[in-house]
Design an enzyme around this catalytic site. Structure first.
Site, mmCIF file in Angstrom:
data_model
loop_
_atom_site.group_PDB
_atom_site.id
_atom_site.type_symbol
_atom_site.label_atom_id
_atom_site.label_comp_id
_atom_site.label_asym_id
_atom_site.label_seq_id
_atom_site.Cartn_x
_atom_site.Cartn_y
_atom_site.Cartn_z
ATOM 1 N N ARG A 255 0.831 -1.209 0.000
ATOM 2 C CA ARG A 255 0.000 0.000 0.000
ATOM 3 C C ARG A 255 0.867 1.262 0.000
ATOM 4 N NH1 ARG A 255 -5.158 0.000 2.272
ATOM 5 N NH2 ARG A 255 -4.761 1.842 3.524
ATOM 6 N N ARG B 143 9.436 6.279 -3.366
ATOM 7 C CA ARG B 143 9.738 7.219 -4.466
ATOM 8 C C ARG B 143 11.154 7.752 -4.367
ATOM 9 N NH1 ARG B 143 5.152 10.420 -2.510
ATOM 10 N NH2 ARG B 143 3.305 9.378 -3.346
ATOM 11 N N ARG C 266 -8.328 -6.890 13.631
ATOM 12 C CA ARG C 266 -7.474 -6.115 14.514
ATOM 13 C C ARG C 266 -8.320 -4.978 15.051
ATOM 14 N NH1 ARG C 266 -3.988 -7.055 17.885
ATOM 15 N NH2 ARG C 266 -2.360 -5.483 18.062
ATOM 16 N N ARG D 95 -0.038 5.892 16.202
ATOM 17 C CA ARG D 95 -0.010 7.248 15.655
ATOM 18 C C ARG D 95 -0.701 8.216 16.588
ATOM 19 N NH1 ARG D 95 -2.561 5.285 9.827
ATOM 20 N NH2 ARG D 95 -4.071 3.970 10.860
ATOM 21 N N GLU E 184 -3.609 6.624 18.917
ATOM 22 C CA GLU E 184 -4.257 5.420 18.379
ATOM 23 C C GLU E 184 -3.478 4.189 18.833
ATOM 24 O OE1 GLU E 184 -5.355 5.766 14.204
ATOM 25 O OE2 GLU E 184 -4.809 3.657 13.905
ATOM 26 N N TYR F 130 -9.890 -5.225 3.145
ATOM 27 C CA TYR F 130 -9.236 -4.002 3.619
ATOM 28 C C TYR F 130 -9.568 -2.902 2.605
ATOM 29 C CZ TYR F 130 -5.157 -1.483 5.680
ATOM 30 O OH TYR F 130 -4.314 -0.597 6.302
ATOM 31 N N ASP G 59 -10.458 0.767 1.218
ATOM 32 C CA ASP G 59 -10.395 2.203 1.472
ATOM 33 C C ASP G 59 -11.769 2.789 1.147
ATOM 34 O OD1 ASP G 59 -7.761 2.308 2.297
ATOM 35 O OD2 ASP G 59 -6.980 2.596 0.286
#
Ligand code: UDP
Length: 379
Positions: free
Chosen positions: A169, A173, A262, A293, A313, A361, A363
């Site tokens: 995911r 770069r 999870r 996070r 989190e 999963y 989005d």
């Protein structure tokens, strides 16, 4: 009296309700929680919208989905550029020239490539798990500092026991580009996600209708004929079609055992401070920090309030019945899901869709896409 019963008022259920009502159908949406919107729901405090079920950043390359969402909301120009905090050192994400410069003090893409190419040599052949996939993508330095701890906290298991696809995911770069997503379009709805949800559920301009009831657990309701009759009214011998977006294993009473998820736990603090961390999302990648996070919500919408709210989190083990966040798509659970999917296929008058019913999963854009495709097959 209803054509469709829609179980769950998350994004999938709301798109379904909207599309079916647009086609003249009478829909009843039943939501277990006290509010609609599923995990995109936001709670407002002092003008700051809190992403109560974790940060949601809309991003897509799907033109049709992007246009679709914009019927209901305008997106702001937020671009997700999280910062990783490893033992007090900050690194830009996703893995890009800024990250490589911070790690190795290099200047050019060629220098970064040379280091990564050297480190990725330790993996030969097709990566068999997340650890091998990560090292073969970015090398061991990044794996150890920015991936291993974070991933093992998030998923509660070793990277060697996790599927490789999870890490794919993340972009890698060799440019100085901190945009977390490669997608063409991205943003946060002006006024928040609740505006999107309310827009989807608003039937005023539609030929059909959408009624919503919150605080109703459909799987409980199915077992209670009297309650069912009270909520659904007389069905006049007609069975409404059902769009079920809840957990697929719960629908079948965990017949083959529960699918693993999870969980997450959130702790939010208010600070008398305008800007606490300078970024919406900070990832804590060291294993010893118990949360993954911290989210400073105001930055999603460029808030200028004198106060701020920051949520930690924490990944959490999950028990059936608790809020399910991430499906654990490992081999064992995928096999188990396939057994439930076979039952679902044989279930008359019920369509299973969305993250929990398809055990995917997804989005947000995937969810909208899946619902728009599915509705074509229904009506
Ligand atoms: N990940 C990581 N370090 C980070 C951020 C992400 O190793 O700082 C990995 C981790 O394995 C995670 C995956 O990338 O499970 C996907 O992260 P993403 O941020 O896309 O997850 P989501 O936002 O859906 O929770």
């Amino acid at each position: 009296m209803y054509d469709y019963l829609i179980i769950g008022a998350g994004l999938y259920g709301c798109v379904m309700a909207h599309e079916l009502a647009k086609r003249g159908k009478k829909c009843l949406v039943l939501e277990r929680r006290a509010h609609v919107g599923g995990n995109v729901y936001c709670e407002e405090r002092e003008g700051i919208r809190i992403h109560r079920y974790g940060a949601h950043i809309f991003h897509t390359s799907d033109e049709e989905v992007w246009r679709y969402a914009q019927q209901f909301v305008t997106f702001n120009h937020y671009v997700n550029s999280p910062v990783a905090n490893y033992m007090g050192h900050l690194y830009n994400l996703p893995f890009n020239m800024n990250t490589f410069r911070e790690l190795w003090d290099i200047v050019t893409p060629a220098q970064a490539r040379a280091i990564i190419d050297e480190q990725r040599k330790e993996i030969t052949g097709e990566p068999r798990n997340l650890e091998e996939q990560a090292i073969s993508l970015v090398g061991r330095d990044i794996y150890e500092k920015l991936i291993k701890g974070y991933t093992e906290k998030q998923w509660g298991r070793a990277c060697t026991e996790l599927p490789a696809f999870i890490i794919r995911r993340l972009p890698v770069r060799f440019t100085f580009d901190n945009n977390y997503f490669n997608d063409r379009y991205q943003g946060i709805p002006e006024g928040g996600y609740n505006v999107l949800i309310d827009g989807l559920l608003d039937d005023k301009k539609l030929t059909g209708s959408i009624e919503v009831r919150t605080g109703v657990d459909y799987n409980e309701l199915r077992k209670d004929a009297a309650a069912r009759k009270k909520i659904l009214g007389r069905t006049e011998g007609r069975t409404p079609e059902v769009i079920y977006t809840g957990a697929i294993d719960a629908y079948f009473d965990y017949e083959f055992g529960p699918l693993a998820y999870r969980g997450l736990r959130f702790e939010t603090d208010r600070f008398e401070e305008e800007n606490r961390q300078g970024v919406a999302v900070m990832n804590y990648t060291a294993r010893m920090v118990p949360f993954t996070r911290t989210i400073e919500h105001k930055h999603f919408e460029f808030g200028t309030q004198p106060v701020t709210y920051v949520t930690r989190e924490y990944p959490a083990d999950w028990q059936p019945g608790e809020e399910a966040y991430y499906p654990v798509n490992d081999a064992e659970n995928s096999t188990l899901y396939a057994k439930y999917a076979a039952l679902a296929k044989a279930e008359p008058h019920v369509h299973f869709g969305g993250r929990l019913a398809e055990y995917k999963y997804y989005d947000m854009d995937d969810t909208i896409r899946a619902a728009l495709d599915a509705v074509q097959t229904l009506s």
